[in-house]
Design a protein around this motif. Sequence first.
Motif, PDB file in Angstrom:
ATOM      1  N   LEU A  37     -15.780  -9.657 -17.182  1.00 38.62           N
ATOM      2  CA  LEU A  37     -14.610  -9.131 -16.489  1.00 38.62           C
ATOM      3  C   LEU A  37     -13.533 -10.205 -16.437  1.00 38.62           C
ATOM      4  O   LEU A  37     -13.838 -11.397 -16.393  1.00 38.62           O
ATOM      5  CB  LEU A  37     -14.955  -8.756 -15.041  1.00 38.62           C
ATOM      6  CG  LEU A  37     -16.030  -7.710 -14.806  1.00 38.62           C
ATOM      7  CD1 LEU A  37     -16.359  -7.637 -13.316  1.00 38.62           C
ATOM      8  CD2 LEU A  37     -15.566  -6.355 -15.313  1.00 38.62           C
ATOM      9  N   SER A  38     -12.285  -9.779 -16.381  1.00 48.06           N
ATOM     10  CA  SER A  38     -11.163 -10.691 -16.157  1.00 48.06           C
ATOM     11  C   SER A  38     -10.300 -10.093 -15.067  1.00 48.06           C
ATOM     12  O   SER A  38     -10.048  -8.883 -15.058  1.00 48.06           O
ATOM     13  CB  SER A  38     -10.327 -10.859 -17.423  1.00 48.06           C
ATOM     14  OG  SER A  38     -11.069 -11.513 -18.424  1.00 48.06           O
ATOM     15  N   LEU A  77     -17.392 -26.917 -10.579  1.00 53.00           N
ATOM     16  CA  LEU A  77     -16.342 -26.306  -9.766  1.00 53.00           C
ATOM     17  C   LEU A  77     -15.994 -27.214  -8.600  1.00 53.00           C
ATOM     18  O   LEU A  77     -16.872 -27.818  -7.980  1.00 53.00           O
ATOM     19  CB  LEU A  77     -16.787 -24.937  -9.247  1.00 53.00           C
ATOM     20  CG  LEU A  77     -16.868 -23.843 -10.306  1.00 53.00           C
ATOM     21  CD1 LEU A  77     -17.686 -22.671  -9.804  1.00 53.00           C
ATOM     22  CD2 LEU A  77     -15.467 -23.386 -10.692  1.00 53.00           C
ATOM     23  N   GLU A  78     -14.715 -27.305  -8.306  1.00 52.09           N
ATOM     24  CA  GLU A  78     -14.242 -28.124  -7.197  1.00 52.09           C
ATOM     25  C   GLU A  78     -13.597 -27.233  -6.148  1.00 52.09           C
ATOM     26  O   GLU A  78     -13.247 -26.076  -6.426  1.00 52.09           O
ATOM     27  CB  GLU A  78     -13.241 -29.166  -7.711  1.00 52.09           C
ATOM     28  CG  GLU A  78     -13.870 -30.140  -8.687  1.00 52.09           C
ATOM     29  CD  GLU A  78     -12.871 -31.145  -9.246  1.00 52.09           C
ATOM     30  OE1 GLU A  78     -11.674 -31.080  -8.881  1.00 52.09           O
ATOM     31  OE2 GLU A  78     -13.297 -31.988 -10.049  1.00 52.09           O
ATOM     32  N   THR A  87      -6.756 -16.575 -11.379  1.00 56.05           N
ATOM     33  CA  THR A  87      -7.182 -15.641 -12.420  1.00 56.05           C
ATOM     34  C   THR A  87      -8.384 -16.238 -13.120  1.00 56.05           C
ATOM     35  O   THR A  87      -8.380 -17.414 -13.477  1.00 56.05           O
ATOM     36  CB  THR A  87      -6.042 -15.408 -13.436  1.00 56.05           C
ATOM     37  OG1 THR A  87      -4.934 -14.855 -12.740  1.00 56.05           O
ATOM     38  CG2 THR A  87      -6.477 -14.454 -14.533  1.00 56.05           C
ATOM     39  N   LEU A  88      -9.422 -15.418 -13.289  1.00 59.14           N
ATOM     40  CA  LEU A  88     -10.611 -15.925 -13.965  1.00 59.14           C
ATOM     41  C   LEU A  88     -11.252 -14.858 -14.814  1.00 59.14           C
ATOM     42  O   LEU A  88     -11.011 -13.656 -14.624  1.00 59.14           O
ATOM     43  CB  LEU A  88     -11.601 -16.525 -12.977  1.00 59.14           C
ATOM     44  CG  LEU A  88     -12.427 -15.591 -12.102  1.00 59.14           C
ATOM     45  CD1 LEU A  88     -13.845 -15.582 -12.608  1.00 59.14           C
ATOM     46  CD2 LEU A  88     -12.416 -16.069 -10.678  1.00 59.14           C
ATOM     47  N   ARG A  89     -12.049 -15.325 -15.745  1.00 62.23           N
ATOM     48  CA  ARG A  89     -12.898 -14.475 -16.575  1.00 62.23           C
ATOM     49  C   ARG A  89     -14.323 -14.826 -16.191  1.00 62.23           C
ATOM     50  O   ARG A  89     -14.664 -16.003 -16.048  1.00 62.23           O
ATOM     51  CB  ARG A  89     -12.639 -14.771 -18.054  1.00 62.23           C
ATOM     52  CG  ARG A  89     -13.473 -13.934 -19.004  1.00 62.23           C
ATOM     53  CD  ARG A  89     -12.991 -14.054 -20.449  1.00 62.23           C
ATOM     54  NE  ARG A  89     -12.895 -15.416 -20.917  1.00 62.23           N
ATOM     55  CZ  ARG A  89     -13.656 -15.938 -21.886  1.00 62.23           C
ATOM     56  NH1 ARG A  89     -14.587 -15.213 -22.474  1.00 62.23           N
ATOM     57  NH2 ARG A  89     -13.493 -17.188 -22.266  1.00 62.23           N
ATOM     58  N   TRP A 106     -14.796 -18.676 -16.475  1.00 61.91           N
ATOM     59  CA  TRP A 106     -13.739 -19.464 -17.089  1.00 61.91           C
ATOM     60  C   TRP A 106     -12.497 -19.375 -16.210  1.00 61.91           C
ATOM     61  O   TRP A 106     -12.102 -18.288 -15.797  1.00 61.91           O
ATOM     62  CB  TRP A 106     -13.375 -18.916 -18.470  1.00 61.91           C
ATOM     63  CG  TRP A 106     -14.466 -19.006 -19.483  1.00 61.91           C
ATOM     64  CD1 TRP A 106     -14.602 -19.949 -20.451  1.00 61.91           C
ATOM     65  CD2 TRP A 106     -15.577 -18.113 -19.656  1.00 61.91           C
ATOM     66  NE1 TRP A 106     -15.717 -19.713 -21.204  1.00 61.91           N
ATOM     67  CE2 TRP A 106     -16.340 -18.579 -20.743  1.00 61.91           C
ATOM     68  CE3 TRP A 106     -15.999 -16.959 -18.985  1.00 61.91           C
ATOM     69  CZ2 TRP A 106     -17.495 -17.941 -21.179  1.00 61.91           C
ATOM     70  CZ3 TRP A 106     -17.146 -16.326 -19.419  1.00 61.91           C
ATOM     71  CH2 TRP A 106     -17.882 -16.818 -20.495  1.00 61.91           C
ATOM     72  N   ILE A 107     -11.918 -20.518 -15.921  1.00 60.12           N
ATOM     73  CA  ILE A 107     -10.632 -20.587 -15.238  1.00 60.12           C
ATOM     74  C   ILE A 107      -9.714 -21.292 -16.228  1.00 60.12           C
ATOM     75  O   ILE A 107      -9.903 -22.480 -16.515  1.00 60.12           O
ATOM     76  CB  ILE A 107     -10.725 -21.351 -13.906  1.00 60.12           C
ATOM     77  CG1 ILE A 107     -11.729 -20.684 -12.975  1.00 60.12           C
ATOM     78  CG2 ILE A 107      -9.338 -21.450 -13.253  1.00 60.12           C
ATOM     79  CD1 ILE A 107     -12.036 -21.457 -11.698  1.00 60.12           C
TER      80      ILE A 107
END
Length: 119
Positions: A37-38, A77-78, A87-89, A106-107
């Motif tokens: 998903l995105s 991840l921070e 927005t991410l996938r 994914w960012i």
Amino acid sequence: MSRLSGVGWGALLCALLLFVSPVQAHHGWIGGETIELSGTITWVRLGNPHGELTLDVDGEEWTVEVGQPWRNERAGLEEGDLAEGVTLRVSGEHAAERLLKAEQLWIGEEHYVLYPGRI
């Protein structure tokens, strides 16, 4: 010390399964298909037992379960990476209607693997 009969052992086993099964269903993968998903994050709650976020995917809200804090950190991840407006996938197991258990995300161009053994 008394001994349990065959019926007693069977009853004990059934009782244990009643307590273990909901935990397995909640935390384990249940054989769903892997999807991607995105979208844009609209709500976030990070913490234990795992983080959750709401992802707006073309106007449809999806709940995405991400890792526990230590798992997210181990993936790189921070703080602030998973925040409203990002927005991410995401790829993972489609566990229920509009529920995804994230395995990787994914960012931008950054790739984060939450569950290395699952991909």
